[in-house]
Design an enzyme around this catalytic site. Sequence first.
Site, PDB file in Angstrom:
ATOM      1  N   ASP A 132      23.533  42.017  31.029  1.00 27.32           N
ATOM      2  CA  ASP A 132      23.617  40.653  30.494  1.00 27.32           C
ATOM      3  C   ASP A 132      24.892  40.414  29.704  1.00 27.32           C
ATOM      4  OD1 ASP A 132      23.127  42.244  28.334  1.00 27.32           O
ATOM      5  OD2 ASP A 132      21.363  41.165  27.605  1.00 27.32           O
ATOM      6  N   CYS A 184      25.752  45.065  27.715  1.00 29.08           N
ATOM      7  CA  CYS A 184      25.302  46.404  28.105  1.00 29.08           C
ATOM      8  C   CYS A 184      26.055  47.522  27.399  1.00 29.08           C
ATOM      9  CB  CYS A 184      25.362  46.583  29.619  1.00 29.08           C
ATOM     10  SG  CYS A 184      26.970  46.226  30.357  1.00 29.08           S
ATOM     11  N   HIS A 192      29.622  47.008  34.302  1.00 34.30           N
ATOM     12  CA  HIS A 192      28.350  47.450  33.722  1.00 34.30           C
ATOM     13  C   HIS A 192      28.425  48.865  33.155  1.00 34.30           C
ATOM     14  CE1 HIS A 192      24.080  47.225  32.999  1.00 34.30           C
ATOM     15  NE2 HIS A 192      23.930  48.405  33.568  1.00 34.30           N
TER      16      HIS A 192
END
Length: 300
Positions: free
Chosen positions: A93, A96, A293
Site C-alpha cells: 500500500d 511496505c 515492494h
Amino acid sequence: MQNHDGDVVESKTESITSIQTSEIDDWANFRDDDIMKQQSAIQAEEAVKIPFVGDKEPLLTLAAEYQSGSPILQEKIKVLSEQYAAIRRTRGDGNCFFRSFMFAYLEHILESQDRAEVDRIKVNVEQCRKTLLSLGYAEFTFEDFFALFLEQLESVLSGNEASISHEELVQRSRDQSISDCVVMFFRFITSGELKKRSEFYEPFVQGLTNGTVEQFCKSSVEPMGEESDHVHITALSDALGVPIRILYLDRSCDDKGSISVNHHDFTPAPGNPTNDNANAVKPFITLLYRPGHYDILYPK
C-alpha cells in the site's frame, strides 16, 4: 499488483478499454490523471486483501509464485534459499518499507531481549524529537506517534505488565490504528533526518525529483501511502542508527550471464554518538525488494 516477473500487472486496466463505446463516447476525453486514479484504485483494492503484516512463510512459497515466470528470477530464488529460510509479506500500500522495518525491528527486540539496543535507540529517538522541534514542527503534530512507538518498544521487553507475546505483536501490527501510527513515526523520523542534513541529501533527492529536500519531504516522505526509495532507507538508518540489508530480486545478471542476488547494506552515518558501533554490527533487519515492494526475509 505484480506478475511473476516482478512487473506491475494492469489486468483490470485492460478491461476498461473493452467497455462498449456507448458507455464511453470518447476514450480521449479521459485525462492521464483519470487513468492513473483508476489504476491506483485497482491496486488499492487488491492491497486490502493482504494483511498489513502477513504470517511467516517458507521461502518455497516465493518459488511457487514465480514457477511460470522468468527463469532468471527462478534461479535467483534458488540462490536466496541457500541463505534464507522464510519470508513475511507486507501489504503493498506504499507503506511496505516502513511496516517491514517496524515489524522486523520489534520482532528482533522481542526475540533478543537486547535492552542495551533499546536504551541506545531511545537516545536517538529523543534526538530525533529535538531535531523536529528545531526544524519548526509543532510537538502536537508528532508526539502521539513518538509515544506509541516507545510504548510498542517497551511492550516487547519481558518483565513488565505491558509485555506482549510474539502472537500479540503480529496482531498489533495488523491493527490499523497502531500500525499506521508507527509508520507515521518512522515517516517523521525520516523527514527530520533529511531536512537536518539537507545539503548531503540534496543530490540524491534531485536524482529522484526536480524539487528541493523540503518539497520531497512534503510530497514523498510524510504522506501515508508514498513509496520508499534508497533515500528514505538511508535517512531512517542514519537517524535511528540501525543497519539494514536490502536484497534485490530482479532480472539483472552480469555481462557473462552469471546470476547472483545483489544486496546493499545501509550502514548508519556516525553523526550520533550511539551510531559509532553501528558499522561494525551486521544488519539484523533484512528486507527483500521486488519492483515497488518490500517484504521481510529470515536467514537460516
